[in-house]
Design an enzyme around this catalytic site. Structure first.
Site, PDB file in Angstrom:
ATOM      1  N   ASN A 118      15.795 -18.054  -3.376  1.00  0.00           N
ATOM      2  CA  ASN A 118      14.969 -19.190  -3.785  1.00  0.00           C
ATOM      3  C   ASN A 118      13.634 -19.211  -3.042  1.00  0.00           C
ATOM      4  O   ASN A 118      13.564 -18.807  -1.881  1.00  0.00           O
ATOM      5  CB  ASN A 118      15.731 -20.502  -3.560  1.00  0.00           C
ATOM      6  CG  ASN A 118      17.025 -20.529  -4.351  1.00  0.00           C
ATOM      7  OD1 ASN A 118      17.216 -19.740  -5.282  1.00  0.00           O
ATOM      8  ND2 ASN A 118      17.931 -21.404  -3.963  1.00  0.00           N
ATOM      9  N   VAL A 119      12.611 -19.692  -3.730  1.00  0.00           N
ATOM     10  CA  VAL A 119      11.278 -19.790  -3.121  1.00  0.00           C
ATOM     11  C   VAL A 119      10.974 -21.237  -2.710  1.00  0.00           C
ATOM     12  O   VAL A 119       9.881 -21.518  -2.245  1.00  0.00           O
ATOM     13  CB  VAL A 119      10.211 -19.258  -4.108  1.00  0.00           C
ATOM     14  CG1 VAL A 119      10.371 -17.754  -4.300  1.00  0.00           C
ATOM     15  CG2 VAL A 119      10.240 -19.989  -5.449  1.00  0.00           C
ATOM     16  N   ASP A 120      11.970 -22.137  -2.868  1.00  0.00           N
ATOM     17  CA  ASP A 120      11.777 -23.524  -2.409  1.00  0.00           C
ATOM     18  C   ASP A 120      12.112 -23.609  -0.919  1.00  0.00           C
ATOM     19  O   ASP A 120      12.619 -22.644  -0.333  1.00  0.00           O
ATOM     20  CB  ASP A 120      12.632 -24.493  -3.232  1.00  0.00           C
ATOM     21  CG  ASP A 120      14.141 -24.270  -3.062  1.00  0.00           C
ATOM     22  OD1 ASP A 120      14.875 -24.197  -4.066  1.00  0.00           O
ATOM     23  OD2 ASP A 120      14.588 -24.155  -1.892  1.00  0.00           O
ATOM     24  N   HIS A 136      12.803 -13.343  -1.623  1.00  0.00           N
ATOM     25  CA  HIS A 136      11.779 -13.339  -2.680  1.00  0.00           C
ATOM     26  C   HIS A 136      10.580 -14.217  -2.338  1.00  0.00           C
ATOM     27  O   HIS A 136       9.862 -14.688  -3.221  1.00  0.00           O
ATOM     28  CB  HIS A 136      12.405 -13.758  -4.019  1.00  0.00           C
ATOM     29  CG  HIS A 136      13.419 -12.776  -4.504  1.00  0.00           C
ATOM     30  ND1 HIS A 136      14.378 -13.086  -5.431  1.00  0.00           N
ATOM     31  CD2 HIS A 136      13.640 -11.476  -4.170  1.00  0.00           C
ATOM     32  CE1 HIS A 136      15.135 -12.014  -5.650  1.00  0.00           C
ATOM     33  NE2 HIS A 136      14.715 -11.031  -4.896  1.00  0.00           N
ATOM     34  N   GLY A 189      25.643 -20.139  -6.509  1.00  0.00           N
ATOM     35  CA  GLY A 189      24.596 -20.464  -7.478  1.00  0.00           C
ATOM     36  C   GLY A 189      23.659 -19.322  -7.823  1.00  0.00           C
ATOM     37  O   GLY A 189      22.464 -19.514  -8.000  1.00  0.00           O
ATOM     38  N   GLN A 204      29.910 -21.150 -13.658  1.00  0.00           N
ATOM     39  CA  GLN A 204      30.016 -20.167 -14.740  1.00  0.00           C
ATOM     40  C   GLN A 204      30.472 -18.812 -14.202  1.00  0.00           C
ATOM     41  O   GLN A 204      30.223 -18.501 -13.041  1.00  0.00           O
ATOM     42  CB  GLN A 204      28.634 -19.967 -15.415  1.00  0.00           C
ATOM     43  CG  GLN A 204      27.996 -21.215 -15.963  1.00  0.00           C
ATOM     44  CD  GLN A 204      28.823 -21.800 -17.107  1.00  0.00           C
ATOM     45  OE1 GLN A 204      29.455 -21.056 -17.850  1.00  0.00           O
ATOM     46  NE2 GLN A 204      28.848 -23.119 -17.163  1.00  0.00           N
TER      47      GLN A 204
HETATM   48  C1  BV8 Z   1      11.571  -4.116  -7.398  1.00  0.00           C
HETATM   49  C2  BV8 Z   1      10.419 -14.878  -7.004  1.00  0.00           C
HETATM   50  C3  BV8 Z   1      10.594  -2.001  -7.044  1.00  0.00           C
HETATM   51  C4  BV8 Z   1       9.390 -15.269  -8.011  1.00  0.00           C
HETATM   52  C5  BV8 Z   1      12.063 -13.438  -8.137  1.00  0.00           C
HETATM   53  C6  BV8 Z   1      18.268  -2.128 -10.700  1.00  0.00           C
HETATM   54  C7  BV8 Z   1      18.859  -2.370 -11.905  1.00  0.00           C
HETATM   55  C8  BV8 Z   1      18.137  -3.083 -12.898  1.00  0.00           C
HETATM   56  C9  BV8 Z   1      16.841  -3.570 -12.673  1.00  0.00           C
HETATM   57  C10 BV8 Z   1      16.268  -3.325 -11.465  1.00  0.00           C
HETATM   58  C11 BV8 Z   1      16.963  -2.597 -10.498  1.00  0.00           C
HETATM   59  N1  BV8 Z   1      16.168  -2.525  -9.421  1.00  0.00           N
HETATM   60  C12 BV8 Z   1      14.981  -3.163  -9.675  1.00  0.00           C
HETATM   61  C13 BV8 Z   1      15.019  -3.651 -10.924  1.00  0.00           C
HETATM   62  C14 BV8 Z   1      13.957  -4.424 -11.558  1.00  0.00           C
HETATM   63  C15 BV8 Z   1      13.984  -5.924 -11.192  1.00  0.00           C
HETATM   64  C16 BV8 Z   1      15.280  -6.541 -11.662  1.00  0.00           C
HETATM   65  O1  BV8 Z   1      16.214  -6.724 -10.915  1.00  0.00           O
HETATM   66  N2  BV8 Z   1      15.293  -6.913 -12.953  1.00  0.00           N
HETATM   67  C17 BV8 Z   1      16.491  -7.597 -13.501  1.00  0.00           C
HETATM   68  C18 BV8 Z   1      16.043  -8.812 -14.258  1.00  0.00           C
HETATM   69  C19 BV8 Z   1      17.285  -6.690 -14.330  1.00  0.00           C
HETATM   70  N3  BV8 Z   1      13.818  -6.116  -9.764  1.00  0.00           N
HETATM   71  C20 BV8 Z   1      12.531  -6.178  -9.284  1.00  0.00           C
HETATM   72  O2  BV8 Z   1      11.540  -6.102  -9.973  1.00  0.00           O
HETATM   73  C21 BV8 Z   1      12.402  -6.361  -7.777  1.00  0.00           C
HETATM   74  N4  BV8 Z   1      11.400  -5.448  -7.282  1.00  0.00           N
HETATM   75  O3  BV8 Z   1      12.564  -3.621  -7.846  1.00  0.00           O
HETATM   76  O4  BV8 Z   1      10.484  -3.427  -6.932  1.00  0.00           O
HETATM   77  C22 BV8 Z   1       9.778  -1.494  -5.968  1.00  0.00           C
HETATM   78  C23 BV8 Z   1      10.437  -0.981  -4.881  1.00  0.00           C
HETATM   79  C24 BV8 Z   1       9.672  -0.449  -3.847  1.00  0.00           C
HETATM   80  C25 BV8 Z   1       8.262  -0.461  -3.940  1.00  0.00           C
HETATM   81  C26 BV8 Z   1       7.630  -1.062  -5.049  1.00  0.00           C
HETATM   82  C27 BV8 Z   1       8.407  -1.615  -6.066  1.00  0.00           C
HETATM   83  C28 BV8 Z   1      11.860  -7.789  -7.430  1.00  0.00           C
HETATM   84  C29 BV8 Z   1      12.763  -8.842  -7.941  1.00  0.00           C
HETATM   85  C30 BV8 Z   1      12.303 -10.228  -7.425  1.00  0.00           C
HETATM   86  C31 BV8 Z   1      11.581 -11.017  -8.489  1.00  0.00           C
HETATM   87  N5  BV8 Z   1      11.269 -12.373  -8.022  1.00  0.00           N
HETATM   88  N6  BV8 Z   1      11.720 -14.660  -7.649  1.00  0.00           N
HETATM   89  C32 BV8 Z   1       9.633 -16.629  -8.623  1.00  0.00           C
HETATM   90  O5  BV8 Z   1      10.583 -17.309  -8.219  1.00  0.00           O
HETATM   91  O6  BV8 Z   1       8.827 -17.008  -9.483  1.00  0.00           O
HETATM   92  S1  BV8 Z   1      13.610 -13.213  -8.905  1.00  0.00           S
HETATM   93  C33 BV8 Z   1      14.143 -14.825  -9.316  1.00  0.00           C
HETATM   94  O7  BV8 Z   1      15.042 -14.641 -10.384  1.00  0.00           O
HETATM   95  C34 BV8 Z   1      14.916 -15.555  -8.263  1.00  0.00           C
HETATM   96  O8  BV8 Z   1      14.392 -15.377  -6.975  1.00  0.00           O
HETATM   97  C35 BV8 Z   1      16.316 -14.954  -8.410  1.00  0.00           C
HETATM   98  O9  BV8 Z   1      16.420 -13.752  -7.713  1.00  0.00           O
HETATM   99  C36 BV8 Z   1      16.364 -14.657  -9.896  1.00  0.00           C
HETATM  100  C37 BV8 Z   1      17.092 -15.741 -10.624  1.00  0.00           C
HETATM  101  O10 BV8 Z   1      18.431 -15.557 -10.357  1.00  0.00           O
HETATM  102  P1  BV8 Z   1      19.337 -16.765  -9.789  1.00  0.00           P
HETATM  103  O11 BV8 Z   1      18.719 -17.333  -8.575  1.00  0.00           O
HETATM  104  O12 BV8 Z   1      20.697 -16.251  -9.727  1.00  0.00           O
HETATM  105  O13 BV8 Z   1      19.173 -17.909 -10.899  1.00  0.00           O
HETATM  106  P2  BV8 Z   1      19.656 -17.884 -12.408  1.00  0.00           P
HETATM  107  O14 BV8 Z   1      18.887 -18.966 -13.073  1.00  0.00           O
HETATM  108  O15 BV8 Z   1      19.619 -16.517 -12.974  1.00  0.00           O
HETATM  109  O16 BV8 Z   1      21.205 -18.314 -12.333  1.00  0.00           O
HETATM  110  C38 BV8 Z   1      21.556 -19.542 -11.774  1.00  0.00           C
HETATM  111  C39 BV8 Z   1      23.053 -19.450 -11.509  1.00  0.00           C
HETATM  112  O17 BV8 Z   1      23.442 -20.673 -10.883  1.00  0.00           O
HETATM  113  C40 BV8 Z   1      23.884 -19.312 -12.781  1.00  0.00           C
HETATM  114  O18 BV8 Z   1      24.895 -18.351 -12.565  1.00  0.00           O
HETATM  115  C41 BV8 Z   1      24.490 -20.712 -12.975  1.00  0.00           C
HETATM  116  O19 BV8 Z   1      25.772 -20.665 -13.544  1.00  0.00           O
HETATM  117  C42 BV8 Z   1      24.556 -21.216 -11.542  1.00  0.00           C
HETATM  118  N7  BV8 Z   1      24.464 -22.681 -11.397  1.00  0.00           N
HETATM  119  C43 BV8 Z   1      23.785 -23.550 -12.169  1.00  0.00           C
HETATM  120  N8  BV8 Z   1      23.934 -24.819 -11.664  1.00  0.00           N
HETATM  121  C44 BV8 Z   1      24.701 -24.711 -10.533  1.00  0.00           C
HETATM  122  C45 BV8 Z   1      25.027 -23.338 -10.356  1.00  0.00           C
HETATM  123  N9  BV8 Z   1      25.763 -22.900  -9.318  1.00  0.00           N
HETATM  124  C46 BV8 Z   1      26.223 -23.846  -8.424  1.00  0.00           C
HETATM  125  N10 BV8 Z   1      25.922 -25.176  -8.526  1.00  0.00           N
HETATM  126  C47 BV8 Z   1      25.184 -25.638  -9.563  1.00  0.00           C
HETATM  127  N11 BV8 Z   1      24.913 -26.945  -9.647  1.00  0.00           N
END
Ligand code: BV8
Ligand code: ZN
Length: 259
Positions: A98-100, A115, A190, A218
């Site tokens: 999280n960024v918060d 992040h 989460g 979920q």
């Molecule tokens: C990089 C900051 C290379 C910005 C974020 C390997 C395989 C596949 C793809 C890749 C790989 N390696 C790299 C990649 C590419 C990419 C990636 O992972 N893509 C994905 C989408 C497939 N990764 C990157 O680009 C990373 N960088 O690889 O660079 C490199 C290396 C060296 C040199 C140069 C370059 C960078 C990734 C970071 C991006 N920035 N955030 C911003 O916030 O604006 S990511 C951002 O999205 C968040 O930080 C977090 O990581 C992600 C969201 O995920 P969650 O936090 O899990 O949230 P989400 O909404 O998805 O889910 C919420 C969950 O909570 C749900 O499960 C829900 O059921 C649950 N929930 C809901 N309510 C509740 C709850 N749980 C409990 N209580 C509740 N009340």
């Protein structure tokens, strides 16, 4: 019920605990998760396409406006019982995507941000740290805002977050990998576990012999990595889990948000 008792037993016995969080832990504070559709000005975009260097280059005022809106939103909400329960876990290492700043505001001062943060803007050209503009008077629905200019090189100021395609801060990633490979129990809360390399952290802990406990209403790809899956919300499950694992700490009551 058996699961929460089993999870509490694992935590009670643990010497080294890591808590790994995602957007879900801030959902009950009113911070939209990454999955939640974007609203207003950004409704026709998805978060992943806006959170990129390309988007900022093409449309700096749209992207800066989005981050200022998110920062304003976070400044108007408060940590929830989930954050407070984590802060009460005395020796736990807290690692977040999280960024918060809700973990810090709940008392987890040394939270590792994989992040980045909404509160550390810097120059997109020379990297110089920049002052935070005031968010007072920021309209709730958000708007395009032209980024400030760098005092050193007049470059555009960008949010201090890690965008897709960008490397994670080395020190944070190393600290997270070290803590995950050394811990007895990793509590993942989460997160959908879909973004890499962050999603590798719970898997690294499991490979290193730790017990992984997942808290999420979920199912996620981490279900198979976790020894115990607790299907519930962070603010409901974590206080109960902490009270069962550390009854004496619970007696002291959760830390109030430091004034
Ligand atoms: C990089 C900051 C290379 C910005 C974020 C390997 C395989 C596949 C793809 C890749 C790989 N390696 C790299 C990649 C590419 C990419 C990636 O992972 N893509 C994905 C989408 C497939 N990764 C990157 O680009 C990373 N960088 O690889 O660079 C490199 C290396 C060296 C040199 C140069 C370059 C960078 C990734 C970071 C991006 N920035 N955030 C911003 O916030 O604006 S990511 C951002 O999205 C968040 O930080 C977090 O990581 C992600 C969201 O995920 P969650 O936090 O899990 O949230 P989400 O909404 O998805 O889910 C919420 C969950 O909570 C749900 O499960 C829900 O059921 C649950 N929930 C809901 N309510 C509740 C709850 N749980 C409990 N209580 C509740 N009340
Ligand atoms: Zn500069």
């Amino acid at each position: 019920m058996a699961d929460v008792r089993e999870a509490a037993k694992l935590l009670e016995k643990a010497q080294r605990v890591v808590v790994f969080t995602g957007a879900g832990i801030s959902a009950e504070s009113g911070v939209p998760t990454f999955r939640d559709a974007l609203t207003g000005l950004w409704e026709r975009f998805d978060a992943q396409s806006l959170a990129t260097p390309q988007a900022f280059q093409d449309d700096p005022d749209l992207v800066w406006g989005w981050y200022e809106w998110r920062r304003h939103r976070v400044s108007t909400v408060h940590p929830n019982p989930g954050h407070l329960a984590v802060a009460a876990m005395k020796n736990a290492v807290v690692i977040t995507q999280n960024v918060d700043d809700l973990h810090e505001r709940a008392g987890s001062a040394d939270t590792v941000h994989l992040h980045g943060s909404l509160f550390m803007p810097r120059c997109s050209q020379c990297g110089e740290a920049a002052a935070l503009p005031s968010t007072t008077g920021e309209p709730d629905e958000g708007r395009r805002v032209w980024p400030p200019s760098c005092v050193r090189c007049a470059g555009l100021i960008r949010p201090g977050v890690v965008w897709f395609g960008e490397a994670l801060p080395e020190a944070a990633l190393e600290a997270a990998a070290r803590a995950a490979s050394d811990c007895d129990v990793l509590l993942t809360v989460g997160t959908s576990g879909m973004v890499y390399p962050a999603a590798e952290i719970p898997r690294l802990a499991a490979r290193s012999g730790a017990a992984v406990i997942q808290v999420n209403p979920q199912p996620t790809p981490l279900d198979s990595v976790a020894l115990v899956n607790l299907r519930g919300s962070a603010a409901q499950v974590l206080p109960d889990l902490a009270a069962r694992a550390w009854p004496d700490q619970a007696a002291e009551g959760p830390a109030a948000e430091p004034s």
